[in-house]
Design an enzyme around this catalytic site. Structure first.
Site, mmCIF file in Angstrom:
data_model
loop_
_atom_site.group_PDB
_atom_site.id
_atom_site.type_symbol
_atom_site.label_atom_id
_atom_site.label_comp_id
_atom_site.label_asym_id
_atom_site.label_seq_id
_atom_site.Cartn_x
_atom_site.Cartn_y
_atom_site.Cartn_z
ATOM 1 N N HIS A 191 -19.043 -35.444 -11.670
ATOM 2 C CA HIS A 191 -19.567 -35.724 -13.026
ATOM 3 C C HIS A 191 -20.919 -36.463 -12.942
ATOM 4 C CE1 HIS A 191 -18.314 -36.319 -17.480
ATOM 5 N NE2 HIS A 191 -19.630 -36.270 -17.372
ATOM 6 N N ARG B 16 -17.286 -30.041 -20.365
ATOM 7 C CA ARG B 16 -16.081 -30.860 -20.236
ATOM 8 C C ARG B 16 -14.985 -30.023 -19.576
ATOM 9 N NH1 ARG B 16 -18.857 -34.676 -20.611
ATOM 10 N NH2 ARG B 16 -18.774 -36.372 -22.128
HETATM 11 P P1 NAP Z 1 -24.894 -30.805 -29.214
HETATM 12 O O1 NAP Z 1 -26.345 -31.108 -29.413
HETATM 13 O O2 NAP Z 1 -23.905 -31.314 -30.199
HETATM 14 O O3 NAP Z 1 -24.759 -29.216 -29.114
HETATM 15 C C1 NAP Z 1 -23.541 -28.562 -29.029
HETATM 16 C C2 NAP Z 1 -23.772 -27.058 -29.041
HETATM 17 O O4 NAP Z 1 -22.502 -26.416 -28.856
HETATM 18 C C3 NAP Z 1 -24.338 -26.548 -30.367
HETATM 19 O O5 NAP Z 1 -25.234 -25.486 -30.124
HETATM 20 C C4 NAP Z 1 -23.082 -26.051 -31.069
HETATM 21 O O6 NAP Z 1 -23.325 -24.991 -32.022
HETATM 22 C C5 NAP Z 1 -22.300 -25.491 -29.910
HETATM 23 N N1 NAP Z 1 -20.871 -25.414 -30.265
HETATM 24 C C6 NAP Z 1 -20.052 -26.387 -30.626
HETATM 25 N N2 NAP Z 1 -18.817 -25.915 -30.902
HETATM 26 C C7 NAP Z 1 -18.903 -24.597 -30.727
HETATM 27 C C8 NAP Z 1 -17.984 -23.542 -30.891
HETATM 28 N N3 NAP Z 1 -16.729 -23.755 -31.295
HETATM 29 N N4 NAP Z 1 -18.399 -22.307 -30.641
HETATM 30 C C9 NAP Z 1 -19.682 -22.080 -30.247
HETATM 31 N N5 NAP Z 1 -20.607 -23.034 -30.070
HETATM 32 C C10 NAP Z 1 -20.209 -24.278 -30.309
HETATM 33 O O7 NAP Z 1 -24.412 -31.329 -27.783
HETATM 34 P P2 NAP Z 1 -25.306 -31.610 -26.474
HETATM 35 O O8 NAP Z 1 -25.994 -32.907 -26.585
HETATM 36 O O9 NAP Z 1 -26.119 -30.392 -26.187
HETATM 37 O O10 NAP Z 1 -24.148 -31.812 -25.374
HETATM 38 C C11 NAP Z 1 -23.188 -30.801 -25.096
HETATM 39 C C12 NAP Z 1 -22.068 -31.370 -24.247
HETATM 40 O O11 NAP Z 1 -22.524 -31.606 -22.931
HETATM 41 C C13 NAP Z 1 -21.560 -32.748 -24.684
HETATM 42 O O12 NAP Z 1 -20.646 -32.628 -25.750
HETATM 43 C C14 NAP Z 1 -20.920 -33.266 -23.427
HETATM 44 O O13 NAP Z 1 -19.551 -32.937 -23.401
HETATM 45 C C15 NAP Z 1 -21.626 -32.507 -22.312
HETATM 46 N N6 NAP Z 1 -22.380 -33.422 -21.431
HETATM 47 C C16 NAP Z 1 -22.127 -33.407 -20.097
HETATM 48 C C17 NAP Z 1 -22.824 -34.237 -19.246
HETATM 49 C C18 NAP Z 1 -22.585 -34.220 -17.766
HETATM 50 O O14 NAP Z 1 -23.106 -35.078 -17.048
HETATM 51 N N7 NAP Z 1 -21.823 -33.282 -17.234
HETATM 52 C C19 NAP Z 1 -23.801 -35.100 -19.746
HETATM 53 C C20 NAP Z 1 -24.043 -35.099 -21.110
HETATM 54 C C21 NAP Z 1 -23.325 -34.258 -21.950
HETATM 55 P P3 NAP Z 1 -24.264 -25.222 -33.305
HETATM 56 O O15 NAP Z 1 -25.677 -25.256 -32.752
HETATM 57 O O16 NAP Z 1 -24.040 -24.033 -34.140
HETATM 58 O O17 NAP Z 1 -23.850 -26.519 -33.926
#
Ligand code: NAP
Length: 315
Positions: free
Chosen positions: A278, A230
């Site tokens: 995006h 993001r």
């Molecule tokens: P997720 O499964 O919720 O995983 C989030 C990861 O980030 C987890 O490993 C979490 O740690 C870590 N995290 C969260 N807060 C943190 C912090 N303060 N310090 C360190 N690590 C932290 O999310 P996801 O499905 O992988 O998606 C991640 C993000 O990708 C989404 O939130 C979205 O914003 C973005 N996204 C972008 C696109 C695009 O097209 N550009 C598409 C889809 C998603 P833990 O494992 O310890 O909980």
């Protein structure tokens, strides 16, 4: 009679048309889907689950007995900010196809940087014939911040390609053949090793502005950044300063503080920046609709709400 599930979707016409085609088809055996404005008073009162994309919070609040909302997007920072904490639980979209698409994009753009593509593109523009030494993947460390559904698959794909990979998450995690860290000291370690840094953590109160001047100063000289998470996680001014000074080589940015990226934004014309609109891992209505159907079907059959966002953590 099948229960009625409201849809509160705000998107471009062509995107909406896709959802209206795939969602009702995927859910036809278990529920009748209706846009909010087509619901009777009784249907509004009966609704316990709704499908949402970028909803007006007032529309969500107009369903008094809603227990949870199924978002059509993976990132739910806006819903977390806009829906009251004691409101319906928020279930984000987790689609294995999205993780696959994202890991493909991470590998593609890592290879783009690894094979010096930005430099060769500049050389072509200036008609310069100059070869740069080729590094092997294992000589390049790629750091991934965020090891969730998307980050963990990207990490595996990079590792399997031969890159040295290290990862960072909030809580401790382990993956075969990958160095992982967590916590503040862990972040510093990962930053200091990352020739290419990939952001894949959610936008939360903690991660907003996390990649600012201090974090960027810890990266090795000539490092590159990929932000597929993001926009507000990165401090734009600090990134531009690091690129302008030559400390950082290149940034591939798919997400921005304001989207679409304003026409006068310096990123558009910066030689060290690749701007993507995006597009790295869009929700695919055909596969996402099947996930939504599974979640809603299980809830209607057993009352089970899928894993929902932890409002304290913000993701
Ligand atoms: P997720 O499964 O919720 O995983 C989030 C990861 O980030 C987890 O490993 C979490 O740690 C870590 N995290 C969260 N807060 C943190 C912090 N303060 N310090 C360190 N690590 C932290 O999310 P996801 O499905 O992988 O998606 C991640 C993000 O990708 C989404 O939130 C979205 O914003 C973005 N996204 C972008 C696109 C695009 O097209 N550009 C598409 C889809 C998603 P833990 O494992 O310890 O909980």
């Amino acid at each position: 009679m099948k229960p009625v599930v409201p849809m509160i979707l705000r998107a471009q016409e062509d995107e909406l048309a896709l959802w209206y085609r795939h969602l009702p088809a995927a859910l036809e055996d278990i529920a009748v889907l209706k846009p909010l404005d087509e619901l009777s008073e009784a249907e509004r009162t009966a609704a316990e689950v709704a499908i949402v994309a970028n909803p007006d919070p007032k529309d969500v609040a107009s369903l008094p007995n809603l227990k949870w909302v199924q978002s059509l997007w993976a990132g739910v920072e806006r819903l977390v900010l806009e829906l009251p904490e004691d409101g319906p639980r928020i279930v984000r979209l987790t689609d294995p196809q999205m993780a696959e698409t994202m890991s493909e994009a991470v590998l593609a753009w890592t290879l783009y940087l690894h094979r010096n593509m930005p430099r060769y593109a500049r050389q072509q523009r200036d008609r310069v014939w100059l070869e740069h030494p080729l590094k092997l993947p294992e000589e390049r460390t790629v750091g991934i911040l965020g090891l969730g559904k998307l980050g963990s698959q990207a990490l595996a794909r990079l590792r399997d390609h031969g890159f040295s990979v290290c990862g960072w998450s909030r809580t401790e995690k382990s993956f075969v053949g990958v160095e992982t860290h967590h916590g503040t000291d862990g972040l510093k370690t990962v930053l200091s090793k990352s020739d290419i840094l990939v952001l894949l953590m959610p936008l939360t109160a903690e991660t907003r502005g996390m990649i600012g001047a201090e974090a960027l100063s810890l990266l090795p000289d000539g490092a590159s950044l990929i932000n597929f998470a993001r926009g507000p996680i990165v401090d734009d001014e600090a990134l531009l300063a690091a690129l302008d000074s030559g400390r950082l080589d290149h940034a591939v940015l798919d997400v921005f503080v304001t989207e679409p990226l304003p026409e006068d934004h310096p990123y558009w014309s910066h030689p060290g920046v690749t701007v993507l609109p995006h597009i790295t891992a869009p929700t695919i209505p055909a596969t996402a609709s099947r996930i939504v159907a599974q979640n809603i079907g299980a809830f209607l059959a057993t009352g089970t709400i899928p894993e929902s966002v932890d409002r304290q953590r913000g993701y």
